[in-house]
Enzyme design. Structure first.
Site, PDB file in Angstrom:
ATOM      1  N   SER A 157       0.786  -1.238   0.000  1.00 13.79           N
ATOM      2  CA  SER A 157       0.000   0.000   0.000  1.00 13.79           C
ATOM      3  C   SER A 157       0.814   1.281   0.000  1.00 13.79           C
ATOM      4  CB  SER A 157      -0.912   0.004   1.223  1.00 13.79           C
ATOM      5  OG  SER A 157      -0.158  -0.180   2.418  1.00 13.79           O
ATOM      6  N   CYS A 158       2.033   1.267  -0.529  1.00 15.18           N
ATOM      7  CA  CYS A 158       2.788   2.521  -0.567  1.00 15.18           C
ATOM      8  C   CYS A 158       2.250   3.411  -1.677  1.00 15.18           C
ATOM      9  CB  CYS A 158       4.273   2.268  -0.793  1.00 15.18           C
ATOM     10  SG  CYS A 158       5.213   3.814  -0.857  1.00 15.18           S
TER      11      CYS A 158
END
Length: 314
Positions: free
Chosen positions: A132-133
């Site tokens: 989820s960066c």
């Protein structure tokens, strides 16, 4: 009546549920040692890639009135650096509770390679796979692609049998909570971490009529007080949808004992602190621990288990 913050997570017992969020105060060995020697119950390494990454150009992190905006771009020292650190620490402190180790490859293949390295190592802690960066230009967040998330987890669990959690982005629709929870329930995950920063926000310097971070024309992940309601919603949504064996780490907007209490009430087992740790330093853990104990004692609670997940509806 004295409140205890002792937290059991998987097969480990921690003095309290607090830890850093990966990305904050965990880039180097001295920072990791400072975390280990602080009042934090646990700590997690910087999200590692196969090789060292410089990350995005600066300025890339700015404190703003109610939180932060960042577009770091996953700067890190590379997986071997962090793996060496945690293996040395395991040998030196064999009876210490498990360390958390974060990885964030730029592709499925890189993630698989990172996890194979951990699988084949003597690391006996807990691994967090960051899906989820929001701040790597040209690299979409895997966890917003449900099919790709499922494909990734199928490939991971074909060989990985150590404790593994995943870090998720925020979701904003009940249908998305339902879809993702259904996927996650198919796999032997240890936990989910909700949430990563709210991606692609914009903060403006009115005097300069300019954005405040350089990468991506000023777009960056938002953290701090701005995101707490979203974080609480995600913690609660997954707590009520996932198998009870899959624990929740609550991350987002924790700067006080009250914030921590709210995350725990929504169902979190452990709590990660990012923005406020960046602002205040590791002494924050002692302060928040004291504030949470004060709230619990005022309410007559002696342990977190007495209220965890027991949020009332109207």
């Amino acid at each position: 009546m004295t409140a205890s913050l002792t937290t059991k997570f998987l097969d480990n017992t921690y003095e309290n549920p607090f830890m850093n969020a990966s990305g904050v105060h965990c880039m180097t060995t001295p920072e990791l040692d400072e975390l280990a020697n602080s009042k934090a119950g646990a700590f997690i390494t910087k999200s590692a890639t196969t090789l060292e990454r410089e990350g995005n150009p600066k300025p890339r992190y700015i404190s703003v009135p109610l939180g932060s905006i960042n577009s770091m771009g996953l700067p890190n020292e590379g997986v071997d650096y962090y793996l060496s650190h945690v293996l040395n620490r395991q040998k030196k402190y064999p009876d210490a509770p498990a360390i958390f180790f974060s990885v964030a490859g730029m592709s499925i293949d890189e993630n698989l390679g990172l996890l194979k390295k951990i699988q084949e190592s003597e690391f006996n802690g807990i691994t967090e796979l960051n899906l989820s960066c929001p701040n790597v230009p040209g690299k979409p967040q895997v966890a917003y692609d449900f099919d790709l998330t499922k494909e990734t987890l199928e490939k991971v669990f074909a060989f990985f049998n150590k404790p593994l959690g995943i870090k998720l982005p925020p979701y904003f629709d009940f249908a998305h909570f339902d879809i993702m929870a259904k996927i996650l329930n198919e796999f032997p995950l240890a936990y989910v971490n909700s949430i990563n920063s709210v991606g692609n926000g914009l903060f403006i310097d009115v005097e300069k009529e300019s954005v405040v971070v350089k990468p991506k024309n000023g777009f960056g992940g938002i953290g701090g007080e701005y995101v707490k309601p979203t974080a609480l919603a995600n913690v609660r949504a997954f707590y009520t949808r996932l198998r009870p064996e899959i624990k929740i780490i609550g991350t987002g907007g924790i700067k006080s004992g009250k914030d921590a209490f709210e995350h725990l009430l929504c169902g979190a087992s452990m709590l990660q602190i990012g923005t406020e740790l960046q602002k205040e330093g590791v002494q924050i853990f002692e302060r928040i621990e004291r504030e949470l104990k004060d709230i619990m004692e005022a309410k007559g609670y002696t342990s977190i288990d007495e209220f965890r997940g027991k949020l009332n509806s109207l």
